[in-house]
Motif scaffolding. Structure first.
Motif, PDB file in Angstrom:
ATOM      1  N   GLU A  61       0.821  -1.211   0.000  1.00 27.22           N
ATOM      2  CA  GLU A  61       0.000   0.000   0.000  1.00 27.22           C
ATOM      3  C   GLU A  61       0.863   1.272   0.000  1.00 27.22           C
ATOM      4  OE1 GLU A  61      -3.695   1.581  -0.298  1.00 27.22           O
ATOM      5  OE2 GLU A  61      -3.093  -0.513  -0.451  1.00 27.22           O
ATOM      6  N   LYS A  62       1.973   1.209   0.736  1.00 26.25           N
ATOM      7  CA  LYS A  62       2.818   2.401   0.881  1.00 26.25           C
ATOM      8  C   LYS A  62       3.481   2.762  -0.440  1.00 26.25           C
ATOM      9  CE  LYS A  62       6.176   3.506   4.096  1.00 26.25           C
ATOM     10  NZ  LYS A  62       7.114   2.971   5.104  1.00 26.25           N
ATOM     11  N   GLU A  63       3.990   1.726  -1.091  1.00 16.79           N
ATOM     12  CA  GLU A  63       4.675   1.976  -2.350  1.00 16.79           C
ATOM     13  C   GLU A  63       3.699   2.493  -3.399  1.00 16.79           C
ATOM     14  OE1 GLU A  63       6.799  -1.426  -3.811  1.00 16.79           O
ATOM     15  OE2 GLU A  63       7.214  -0.408  -5.708  1.00 16.79           O
ATOM     16  N   ARG A  64       2.506   1.921  -3.351  1.00 17.26           N
ATOM     17  CA  ARG A  64       1.474   2.338  -4.293  1.00 17.26           C
ATOM     18  C   ARG A  64       1.181   3.822  -4.112  1.00 17.26           C
ATOM     19  NH1 ARG A  64      -4.420   2.027  -3.893  1.00 17.26           N
ATOM     20  NH2 ARG A  64      -5.358   1.383  -5.862  1.00 17.26           N
ATOM     21  N   LYS A  65       0.995   4.218  -2.873  1.00 18.75           N
ATOM     22  CA  LYS A  65       0.682   5.603  -2.564  1.00 18.75           C
ATOM     23  C   LYS A  65       1.812   6.526  -3.021  1.00 18.75           C
ATOM     24  CE  LYS A  65      -2.097   7.728   0.862  1.00 18.75           C
ATOM     25  NZ  LYS A  65      -3.047   7.201   1.796  1.00 18.75           N
ATOM     26  N   ALA A  66       3.048   6.115  -2.714  1.00 20.63           N
ATOM     27  CA  ALA A  66       4.190   6.935  -3.070  1.00 20.63           C
ATOM     28  C   ALA A  66       4.268   7.110  -4.586  1.00 20.63           C
ATOM     29  CB  ALA A  66       5.473   6.289  -2.540  1.00 20.63           C
ATOM     30  N   LYS A  67       4.016   6.027  -5.319  1.00 23.39           N
ATOM     31  CA  LYS A  67       4.087   6.105  -6.773  1.00 23.39           C
ATOM     32  C   LYS A  67       3.006   7.025  -7.332  1.00 23.39           C
ATOM     33  CE  LYS A  67       6.496   2.130  -8.570  1.00 23.39           C
ATOM     34  NZ  LYS A  67       6.402   0.848  -9.245  1.00 23.39           N
ATOM     35  N   VAL A  68       1.800   6.908  -6.743  1.00 26.20           N
ATOM     36  CA  VAL A  68       0.707   7.759  -7.212  1.00 26.20           C
ATOM     37  C   VAL A  68       1.044   9.229  -6.985  1.00 26.20           C
ATOM     38  CG1 VAL A  68      -1.665   8.436  -6.739  1.00 26.20           C
ATOM     39  CG2 VAL A  68      -1.101   6.040  -6.965  1.00 26.20           C
ATOM     40  N   GLN A  69       1.602   9.521  -5.805  1.00 31.30           N
ATOM     41  CA  GLN A  69       1.937  10.918  -5.510  1.00 31.30           C
ATOM     42  C   GLN A  69       3.024  11.424  -6.443  1.00 31.30           C
ATOM     43  OE1 GLN A  69       2.696  10.949  -1.318  1.00 31.30           O
ATOM     44  NE2 GLN A  69       0.524  11.067  -0.828  1.00 31.30           N
ATOM     45  N   GLU A  70       3.970  10.541  -6.743  1.00 27.03           N
ATOM     46  CA  GLU A  70       5.038  10.928  -7.655  1.00 27.03           C
ATOM     47  C   GLU A  70       4.458  11.252  -9.035  1.00 27.03           C
ATOM     48  OE1 GLU A  70       8.250   8.002  -7.748  1.00 27.03           O
ATOM     49  OE2 GLU A  70       8.527   8.605  -9.848  1.00 27.03           O
ATOM     50  N   LEU A  71       3.532  10.384  -9.476  1.00 25.40           N
ATOM     51  CA  LEU A  71       2.920  10.608 -10.793  1.00 25.40           C
ATOM     52  C   LEU A  71       2.109  11.898 -10.808  1.00 25.40           C
ATOM     53  CD1 LEU A  71       1.824   6.996 -11.621  1.00 25.40           C
ATOM     54  CD2 LEU A  71       3.235   8.420 -13.083  1.00 25.40           C
ATOM     55  N   LEU A  72       1.404  12.143  -9.713  1.00 27.83           N
ATOM     56  CA  LEU A  72       0.607  13.370  -9.640  1.00 27.83           C
ATOM     57  C   LEU A  72       1.507  14.584  -9.779  1.00 27.83           C
ATOM     58  CD1 LEU A  72      -2.014  12.682  -6.836  1.00 27.83           C
ATOM     59  CD2 LEU A  72      -2.484  13.292  -9.190  1.00 27.83           C
ATOM     60  N   GLU A  73       2.659  14.525  -9.118  1.00 25.36           N
ATOM     61  CA  GLU A  73       3.568  15.663  -9.221  1.00 25.36           C
ATOM     62  C   GLU A  73       4.174  15.763 -10.611  1.00 25.36           C
ATOM     63  OE1 GLU A  73       5.943  15.342  -5.707  1.00 25.36           O
ATOM     64  OE2 GLU A  73       4.383  16.350  -4.546  1.00 25.36           O
ATOM     65  N   THR A  74       4.420  14.628 -11.226  1.00 28.71           N
ATOM     66  CA  THR A  74       4.957  14.640 -12.593  1.00 28.71           C
ATOM     67  C   THR A  74       4.028  15.401 -13.530  1.00 28.71           C
ATOM     68  OG1 THR A  74       5.795  12.434 -12.142  1.00 28.71           O
ATOM     69  CG2 THR A  74       5.882  13.176 -14.414  1.00 28.71           C
ATOM     70  N   VAL A  75       2.726  15.200 -13.366  1.00 29.68           N
ATOM     71  CA  VAL A  75       1.790  15.864 -14.269  1.00 29.68           C
ATOM     72  C   VAL A  75       1.331  17.213 -13.711  1.00 29.68           C
ATOM     73  CG1 VAL A  75       1.000  13.713 -15.305  1.00 29.68           C
ATOM     74  CG2 VAL A  75      -0.207  14.637 -13.334  1.00 29.68           C
ATOM     75  N   GLY A  76       2.003  17.679 -12.667  1.00 24.21           N
ATOM     76  CA  GLY A  76       1.722  19.021 -12.178  1.00 24.21           C
ATOM     77  C   GLY A  76       0.494  19.156 -11.307  1.00 24.21           C
ATOM     78  N   LEU A  77       0.155  18.087 -10.591  1.00 23.60           N
ATOM     79  CA  LEU A  77      -0.964  18.184  -9.651  1.00 23.60           C
ATOM     80  C   LEU A  77      -0.438  18.017  -8.221  1.00 23.60           C
ATOM     81  CD1 LEU A  77      -3.563  15.997 -11.542  1.00 23.60           C
ATOM     82  CD2 LEU A  77      -3.742  18.431 -11.164  1.00 23.60           C
ATOM     83  N   ASN A  78      -1.286  18.403  -7.289  1.00 20.88           N
ATOM     84  CA  ASN A  78      -0.917  18.281  -5.887  1.00 20.88           C
ATOM     85  C   ASN A  78      -1.007  16.842  -5.419  1.00 20.88           C
ATOM     86  OD1 ASN A  78      -0.100  20.345  -4.220  1.00 20.88           O
ATOM     87  ND2 ASN A  78      -2.060  21.394  -4.471  1.00 20.88           N
ATOM     88  N   LYS A  79      -0.173  16.455  -4.485  1.00 21.17           N
ATOM     89  CA  LYS A  79      -0.309  15.077  -4.040  1.00 21.17           C
ATOM     90  C   LYS A  79      -1.515  14.897  -3.122  1.00 21.17           C
ATOM     91  CE  LYS A  79       3.232  15.579  -0.510  1.00 21.17           C
ATOM     92  NZ  LYS A  79       4.645  15.448  -0.259  1.00 21.17           N
ATOM     93  N   GLU A  80      -2.058  16.012  -2.600  1.00 19.34           N
ATOM     94  CA  GLU A  80      -3.291  15.889  -1.796  1.00 19.34           C
ATOM     95  C   GLU A  80      -4.469  15.482  -2.673  1.00 19.34           C
ATOM     96  OE1 GLU A  80      -1.671  19.374  -1.037  1.00 19.34           O
ATOM     97  OE2 GLU A  80      -0.403  17.875  -0.083  1.00 19.34           O
ATOM     98  N   HIS A  81      -4.306  15.661  -3.972  1.00 20.02           N
ATOM     99  CA  HIS A  81      -5.423  15.339  -4.864  1.00 20.02           C
ATOM    100  C   HIS A  81      -5.722  13.851  -4.949  1.00 20.02           C
ATOM    101  CE1 HIS A  81      -4.851  19.360  -7.164  1.00 20.02           C
ATOM    102  NE2 HIS A  81      -5.467  19.500  -6.027  1.00 20.02           N
ATOM    103  N   ALA A  82      -4.831  13.043  -4.419  1.00 23.19           N
ATOM    104  CA  ALA A  82      -5.005  11.593  -4.540  1.00 23.19           C
ATOM    105  C   ALA A  82      -6.308  11.115  -3.922  1.00 23.19           C
ATOM    106  CB  ALA A  82      -3.824  10.879  -3.904  1.00 23.19           C
TER     107      ALA A  82
END
Lengths: 375, 314
Positions: B125-146
């Motif tokens: 679960e942790k790695e999944r979350k971290a990857k999602v946040q990384e991707l969100l930042e890559t596309v210029g979104l906030n990681k809170e948006h997850a």
């Protein structure tokens, strides 16, 4: 004013950073939370929920409130009127009233006494018109509880065999609700599975499955039910089978329509390009998006199942005696509606409340799930 | 640019049966290659089969005929689960309508992580979350948006979530099916620039489907022009814009409005009349100039060559 030019120094660029503009201040709400908030604002629907909860609680615990059993017959206390201590002012005072007319006062009084088996000392007679103009009218109020020396009260009165109607009404409610929930649950399972498979696999499968549905729809419902009841022994199970044999069709059609619409949406295609297997697409993408409609449709199915059960019992195809259901109780009461209306009254009130409450709640749910659909 | 072929499309056909005897030939014999690391633009009018081409390449439709080679391997035809999974990770798609391409009942985190879940890319679960946040930042979104739901986002933001979902499985080839046509002009630039940035960072190859010609010119290295299920012209982006050969391309280019009143006043629009073509034989795809292919008959080919072949490529 004409040549006034604001100085350049007055303009300062607004500090604007990238992060700020992407911020969302609204709290994050899922679809279900959002719907629940909308539903809670709907006063009518909340009232309906309250009524349903009260009725369901009564259906479960109501029969335990007094000692009378469902089938305890006592002909000596047959057709007792309802009596609840302290509720005399709404008519539940345990008395029977009759208004008799005749040519002369004596005739009218005699008729009134005969109506209540000549127990003069328990009859309170009021003369409404003394017969001077050729027509006499008396009102007689009879207290059978006093006449029979009864200590205990029958809250909803008794039926023609002296069975307590309070107990039987709530037991009947229980059975009616049970039949309705069971029928709705079976409709739901068959309907969702059938409609889902038909729409998702499409093509020839869909074509054949829809033709089968059309054949089933073509047979009049009542004919199927009557034949089913004739073959099976009358009882709860056979009524449920009779109800579900055609009842799932509307659910299947609704689910099919929704899934046909959804399965070509881009989010489903996206899932497929990611390599999602069929059951994942069904579980994660299709079912959650149809769930709202499934719930609404089930909520509309329940009252119609209750009504249909009552209808079957009323025309004599329902549950066999002595089982009580709202339909059989109403059927019983109907035969003596003019003299003892209370036998019919309480089950009729309960069934009306159930129908209205379920429909209002289902309406409220529809508005809550899909605010665009309203009007 | 290395001239290594990543995707080869050979005589691809996609016909839809619309009735007992009527067939719509949405895509009818396409041939083109996409090289590693380039952006291939596909333009054409509405309904000419651009999107169908994209969807057929990624196997959303089964091709009627022809083949799609990806890294030399045929995409279509029978494949076992493992092969399919591998292919699904290599090739991804960005969709046209940002309002329809995200499941309204799922959180952004689950939408983006869907590919990871299917392919088992995140261990916990942790790695999944971290990857999602990384991707969100890559596309210029906030990681809170997850933790939010799609309806809380604007069109541009949604489209970026769609891009993040495609990137989650680390693809090498992305089909962008009109990714900007549903967006505001200001947001279009944002998304296109993001796509360009990602291309540089991750060595992506794009098939960019669009009908906005100026945007296609901006992002594409080579452009193919489609007309009624057929490719009519294919050339380098600059070459195509400067020296359109096929009359349909000329007509298409003449219809681009520019925010310049002087130019607009004198802009001449050509109408394309398919009946003007030489019908003596089936037209074929021929190379009129190096790297510049046109659909034409032998007679037309000679004519085009005389007229355009001599012009030096700039």
């Amino acid at each position: 004013m004409d040549n006034y030019k604001p100085q350049k120094e007055l303009f300062v660029p607004v500090e604007r950073n990238e992060g700020e503009s992407e911020k969302i201040s609204r709290p994050s709400l899922s679809f279900w939370q959002d719907s629940f908030i909308r539903f809670r604002k709907n006063i009518g629907a909340m009232l309906g929920v309250f009524v349903l909860i009260v009725l369901i609680v009564m259906a479960i615990f109501g029969p335990m409130f007094n000692e009378y059993g469902e089938n305890d017959q006592d002909l000596s206390v047959a057709k007792m009127p309802p009596k609840i201590e302290g509720l005399g002012w709404i008519g539940m005072d345990g008395t029977l009233t009759t208004v008799q007319t005749a040519d002369t006062l004596e005739d009218a009084e005699r008729k009134a006494l005969m109506r209540f088996s000549n127990q003069e000392e328990f009859i309170d007679m009021t003369v409404l018109s003394n017969g001077a103009n050729g027509e006499a009218e008396v009102r007689a109020v009879y207290d059978p509880y006093a006449a029979k020396g009864l200590e205990e009260n029958f809250w909803f009165g008794t039926d023609g065999l002296g069975r307590d109607l309070w107990t039987r009404t709530w037991l009947g409610t229980r059975i009616s609700l049970f039949i309705a929930f069971l029928a709705a649950a079976i409709d739901l399972v068959i309907g969702v599975a059938y409609g889902g498979i038909s729409a998702y696999y499409g093509g020839r499968v869909d074509n054949y499955m829809q033709r089968i549905i059309e054949i089933l729809v073509g047979i009049p419902n009542l004919v199927v039910v009557i034949l089913m009841i004739l073959i099976l022994d009358p009882g709860i199970l056979s009524i449920v089978i009779a109800l579900t044999i055609t009842g799932w069709i509307s659910m299947a059609r609704i689910v099919r329509g929704q899934i046909l619409k959804l399965k070509n949406q881009e989010f489903v295609l996206a899932s497929r390009t990611l390599g999602a297997p069929d059951n994942r697409i069904l579980r994660r993408h299709l079912v959650p998006n149809v769930l709202g409609l499934i719930i609404i449709n089930t909520m509309f199915t329940i009252p119609s199942a209750i009504f249909f059960e009552a209808f079957l019992s009323f025309i004599g195809l329902g549950l066999p005696t002595p089982t009580a259901s709202l339909g059989t109780l109403i059927d019983d009461g109907f035969s003596s509606i003019q003299i003892y209306p209370h036998i019919l009254l309480f089950p009729a009130i309960v069934i009306s409340l159930i129908m209205i409450a379920f429909n209002i709640v289902a309406d409220g749910l529809r508005d809550a799930f899909d605010p665009k659909m309203r009007e | 640019m290395s001239k290594e072929k990543l995707v080869e499309i050979r005589n691809l056909k996609q016909h839809f049966k619309t009735g007992r005897h009527s067939v719509v030939k949405a895509v009818d014999g396409l041939n083109f290659d996409i090289y590693k690391g380039e952006t291939f633009g596909l333009v054409g009018e509405s309904g000419c089969g651009k999107s169908t081409t994209g969807r057929t390449i990624i196997r959303l439709y089964d091709a009627t005929d022809g083949e799609v080679l990806f890294n030399g391997e045929n995409v279509h035809g029978k494949k076992d689960r493992e092969q399919l999974k591998k292919f699904n990770r290599e090739m991804q798609m960005i969709f046209q309508d940002p309002y329809a391409s995200l499941n309204p009942r799922m959180k952004v985190e689950d939408i983006i992580a869907e590919g990871m879940d299917i392919h088992g890319l995140a261990k916990d679960e942790k790695e999944r979350k971290a990857k999602v946040q990384e991707l969100l930042e890559t596309v210029g979104l906030n990681k809170e948006h997850a933790n939010r739901y799609p309806h809380e986002f604007s069109g541009g933001q949604r489209q970026r979530i769609g891009i993040a979902r495609a990137l989650a499985v680390d693809p090498s080839f992305i089909i962008a099916d009109e990714p900007i046509s549903a967006l505001d002009v200001s947001i279009q630039a944002q998304v296109v620039n993001l796509l360009k940035k990602l291309q540089e960072e991750n060595q992506l190859t794009y098939l960019f489907i669009a009908h906005d010609l100026s945007m296609v010119k901006y992002i594409s290295d080579r452009i193919g022009v489609m007309y009624f299920g057929k490719m009519v012209e294919l050339a380098d982006a600059d070459d195509l814009y400067k020296h359109p050969i096929h009359p349909y391309t000329q007509s298409l280019l003449s219809s681009i409005p520019l925010p310049d009143p002087d130019y607009e006043r004198s802009r001449e629009r050509f109408t394309y009349d398919p009946s003007n073509h030489d019908t003596s034989e089936e037209p074929e795809f021929r190379e009129v100039r190096p790297g510049h292919w046109v659909l034409c008959t032998t007679k037309e080919f000679e004519h085009y060559k005389k007229e355009h072949g001599a012009v030096t490529t700039s």
